[in-house]
Design an enzyme around this catalytic site. Structure first.
Site, PDB file in Angstrom:
ATOM      1  N   ASP A 498       0.842  -1.204   0.000  1.00  0.00           N
ATOM      2  CA  ASP A 498       0.000   0.000   0.000  1.00  0.00           C
ATOM      3  C   ASP A 498       0.873   1.247   0.000  1.00  0.00           C
ATOM      4  O   ASP A 498       2.080   1.197   0.308  1.00  0.00           O
ATOM      5  CB  ASP A 498      -0.894  -0.042   1.252  1.00  0.00           C
ATOM      6  CG  ASP A 498      -2.173   0.754   1.104  1.00  0.00           C
ATOM      7  OD1 ASP A 498      -2.285   1.554   0.157  1.00  0.00           O
ATOM      8  OD2 ASP A 498      -3.064   0.593   1.966  1.00  0.00           O
ATOM      9  N   ASP A 568     -10.911   1.949  -3.071  1.00  0.00           N
ATOM     10  CA  ASP A 568     -11.446   1.744  -1.716  1.00  0.00           C
ATOM     11  C   ASP A 568     -12.962   1.790  -1.712  1.00  0.00           C
ATOM     12  O   ASP A 568     -13.597   1.430  -0.721  1.00  0.00           O
ATOM     13  CB  ASP A 568     -10.903   2.816  -0.770  1.00  0.00           C
ATOM     14  CG  ASP A 568      -9.525   2.453  -0.241  1.00  0.00           C
ATOM     15  OD1 ASP A 568      -9.093   1.311  -0.438  1.00  0.00           O
ATOM     16  OD2 ASP A 568      -8.882   3.329   0.362  1.00  0.00           O
TER      17      ASP A 568
HETATM   18  C1  DGJ Z   1      -5.900   1.782   1.927  1.00  0.00           C
HETATM   19  C2  DGJ Z   1      -6.280   0.560   1.152  1.00  0.00           C
HETATM   20  O1  DGJ Z   1      -6.766   0.918  -0.097  1.00  0.00           O
HETATM   21  C3  DGJ Z   1      -7.276  -0.247   1.955  1.00  0.00           C
HETATM   22  O2  DGJ Z   1      -7.707  -1.360   1.223  1.00  0.00           O
HETATM   23  C4  DGJ Z   1      -6.632  -0.662   3.244  1.00  0.00           C
HETATM   24  O3  DGJ Z   1      -5.560  -1.519   2.967  1.00  0.00           O
HETATM   25  C5  DGJ Z   1      -6.147   0.550   4.002  1.00  0.00           C
HETATM   26  N1  DGJ Z   1      -5.323   1.391   3.202  1.00  0.00           N
HETATM   27  C6  DGJ Z   1      -5.393   0.154   5.235  1.00  0.00           C
HETATM   28  O4  DGJ Z   1      -4.836   1.216   5.888  1.00  0.00           O
END
Ligand code: DGJ
Length: 753
Positions: A498, A568
């Site tokens: 991430d 997300d």
């Molecule tokens: C952003 C990601 O897109 C989510 O799926 C998740 O992993 C969060 N970060 C966790 O902090």
């Protein structure tokens, strides 16, 4: 068909012959210029010489020609002389000279595996700077890849102020339409369009990542006439995961070009004598088969030559190499084939469970085990623990940088959970965000100078975190070491990597006066080197690229990641729109799509489990809901749908995608996936709020054999191909109410019974 590149020595022209595309250019002005001749349908070998001769070797004018003679723009344009349009290269020499004059010096043509690559060297004799223009064509594809390598050969440093990977000239047509991808957090990859008039349209990222806002992909069609099923398209995509800039310019001479590469904003690269600088690859294709054909070409090419193939330009990690495991994409003999080298395609993506929406930061050994047990019951194959597993991580204010297991959550480390997950028949994945640090962390307390910052300026936090300076070799070593240790100490099969904030204050005070602006490129190169080296050292581990959703989706990261977290925003109806944009360029198997809870946490929209599944089944299926709250009925339905997904998975992930309806144009979406051999057909369709009046249009299928018979695997109903192509597949019965969906599987049979 094998790709080829022909050189007409007498005329000084080259012709790249891809599958059905021709691309030509030729030398002019005694080798002082390279003129663009053609990009479009294939050409007979003699035509480039004739095109160059017809223009009489005249230098391109910078205004519209009055004589009507055809003008030939410069293929790749070093700034200097009477050049006022967007240049490709701007270099500054030590004595203050800021323009480049070059001469053709040498060419090399090599065939390796399924590729043929042409390199053309142009040298500035006064200063020794050499620019090598690379062109690569692939057997059986229309994609042509370009990039440039700059070498400083004189005795003085050179500062590169602007350097494009490629400059793509379009044929002279009226009314060019640009289609591109724009968005934001939770709203990535939406298709937008603009008609290009005189002047420039600049799309870019200044954020250090590919960005949610714009994606470095384009589609250009003349006159706005092209449709999903037909018409000419010129499409390009940049393989770069940092700040980028693409410029679409209709010049005052009336020619359109699309050019760009790494963003020159705030960036400069100093080359010391002997240094070389490799620009990222910029791929593009031509088709007359419409937007659908362009997408299918990107998908097939990405599967064959991009996913997990390492760097497109042969830049490999200089550090952390082991003799046993050389970096992927490296020279012939490497364990994993690079672009163009023969090797197996990417494997089918497993059905994944991710705990983020279920547990947020509240992860624990027991809670994850309970979720894993339920995930295994419904057929999940890969169980991923997301954020929250490491020391100090109870919320997003602390912990990033301290990559050791939180013993209050996992008293005996991750191993017992991994063993349990494995005993349930699933592999195990882990979330990390290694480029980041929270100020509230032991790492930051020990190394406050490891983040990008300017002296006497605020360190702007976003999600309470700062960006580590990966351009620093010691920081890059540390990052590699942290993830390498996790992978060595634990039986981890999958990493979700991430990156949750853009750059700000991109400074490196210790390097003041020593070209600290290089961080924009060096960060990305360092990221690539780290992931390449991790993949080499842990060859079984697969990666997902995530950046607060789909902020890092591009062909560069796809060389190091099997899949991309699309957004997300997991609302199924919103996803239909996001997925329509994502699949313009990226293949379904890279598009991670979760089924989450209803109502959706973000939009509060309610949709049936079946609808949510049908939307997620268009990509690599994942489950992201809180399984501990799913009823037995929902669990049973989920198990049945996952079993169905496993049946259709090879066709969805590796077949050809035909968009039967577009959410932007038709207010509903429908995809047909066709296996390469034409025998298996999967149709997925999604409708939003009911339009009232009942009834939904039949879905007119594509690319079937009109004389063949297709049988619905669930109902047994049989159809002629001709019937499905012209009258369509009736689906309305299944679609009462809001958010209806359909999944139909057809198998081709030799005869109607
Ligand atoms: C952003 C990601 O897109 C989510 O799926 C998740 O992993 C969060 N970060 C966790 O902090």
């Amino acid at each position: 068909m094998a790709a080829d590149i022909w050189h007409d020595q007498a005329a000084g022209t080259w012709l790249i012959q891809a599958r059905s595309t021709g691309y030509a250019f030729g030398l002019a002005d005694d080798g002082a210029a390279l003129r663009h001749l053609h990009w479009g349908p294939g050409l007979p070998a003699e035509v480039p010489a004739a095109l160059l001769a017809a223009a009489g070797g005249e230098p391109p004018r910078w205004e519209r020609s009055r004589s009507g003679a055809r003008e030939l723009p410069d293929e790749y344009v070093p700034w200097g002389g009477l050049r006022f349009d967007e240049p490709s290269l701007k270099a500054e020499y030590a004595d203050g000279t800021r323009s480049t004059e070059w001469r053709f010096a040498a060419q090399r043509l090599t065939r390796q595996g399924a590729t043929v690559t042409l390199e053309l060297d142009f040298t500035d004799p006064a200063y020794g700077l050499t620019a090598t223009l690379f062109y690569r064509a692939y057997d059986r594809f229309d994609v042509i890849e370009r990039w440039a390598v700059l070498r400083s050969g004189g005795g003085q440093p050179v500062v590169i102020r602007q350097a494009h990977s490629a400059n793509w000239w379009l044929p002279d047509r009226a009314g060019w339409r640009l289609r591109y991808l724009h968005g934001g957090w939770g709203a990535e990859t939406r298709v937008a369009q603009a008609t290009l008039g005189p002047g420039k349209l600049v799309l870019e990222s200044r954020r250090g990542t590919t960005s949610h806002q714009f994606n470095p992909w384009f589609s250009l069609d003349p006159g706005g006439q092209t449709t999903e099923r037909g018409g000419e398209v010129w499409s390009g995509a940049l393989a770069w995961s940092g700040s980028w800039k693409l410029i679409y310019e209709l010049t005052s001479a009336g020619h359109l070009h699309a050019c760009g590469g790494v963003n020159d904003f705030d960036w400069a690269q100093r080359l010391l004598p002997g240094d070389q600088f490799v620009l990222p690859s910029f791929a593009a294709l031509y088709t007359d088969g419409g937007f659908g054909a362009a997408s299918r070409e990107w998908h097939a090419w990405a599967r064959a030559h991009v996913i997990g193939r390492g760097d497109r330009t042969g830049v490999t990690a200089p550090r952390w190499r082991t003799a046993a495991a050389p970096p992927r994409g490296g020279p012939a003999g490497s364990e994993t084939p690079g672009p163009g080298q023969p090797g197996p395609g990417p494997r089918l993506r497993p059905v994944l469970y991710n705990s983020w929406e279920a547990t947020s930061f509240a992860v624990s050994q027991d809670g994850q085990e309970r979720l894993a047990e339920r995930a295994a019951r419904i057929g999940v194959e890969l169980f991923v623990v997301d954020d929250g597993w490491f020391r100090g991580r109870r919320h997003d204010h602390a912990g990033l940088g301290d990559w050791t297991v939180d013993e209050s959550k996992f008293p005996r480390g991750l191993d017992p959970l991994i063993k349990r997950v494995n005993s349930l028949g699933m592999t195990f994945g882990l979330w990390v965000e290694p480029e980041m640090v929270n100020p509230d962390s032991d790492l930051y307390r020990a190394h406050p100078d490891w983040v990008y910052h300017f002296a006497h300026r605020t360190r702007t936090e976003h999600r309470n975190q700062l960006v580590l300076n990966l351009a620093r070799p010691d920081v890059a070593d540390w990052v590699f070491g942290q993830v390498d240790r996790l992978l060595t100490e634990n039986n981890i099969d999958f990493i979700k990597w991430d990156m949750n904030r853009p750059f700000s204050e991109p400074g490196w005070p210790a390097e003041a006066g020593n070209n600290p602006e290089r961080i924009w490129v060096d960060h990305v190169r360092s990221l690539y080197a780290i992931v390449d080296a991790l993949r080499a050292a842990h060859p079984g581990v697969e990666f997902e690229s995530c950046s607060g959703g789909g902020g890092r989706a591009d062909l560069g990261i796809l060389g190091r990641a099997e899949q991309i977290w699309t957004s997300d925003n997991t609302d199924a109806w919103d996803r239909v729109l996001i997925q329509e944009g994502f699949t313009q360029v990226f293949p379904a198997q890279t598009m991670m799509a979760w089924v989450t809870d209803s109502p959706n946490w973000w939009t509060e929209r309610r949709a049936s489990l079946r609808f949510r599944f049908h939307v997620a089944m268009a990509g690599a299926l994942g489950i992201g809901g809180d399984l501990s709250r799913w009823t037995e009925r929902e669990m049973a339905e989920a198990a049945e749908l996952i079993a169905t997904y496993k049946l259709i998975r090879p066709v969805v992930q590796q077949g050809r995608l035909y968009r039967l309806a577009s959410i932007t144009a038709d207010a509903y979406g429908a995809h047909e996936y066709l296996s390469d051999d034409g025998t298996q057909v999967v149709i997925l369709a999604w409708w939003g709020p009911s339009p009232g009046g009942g009834g939904r249009p039949s879905l007119r299928l594509a690319a079937l054999d009109p004389g063949a018979c297709y049988c619905d695997a669930d109902s047994g109903q049989q159809y002629w191909g001709a019937e499905l192509l012209s009258e369509g597949l009736p689906v309305s019965g299944a679609l009462r109410g809001d958010f209806g969906s359909a999944l139909v599987r057809l198998a081709r049979s030799p005869d109607r019974t």
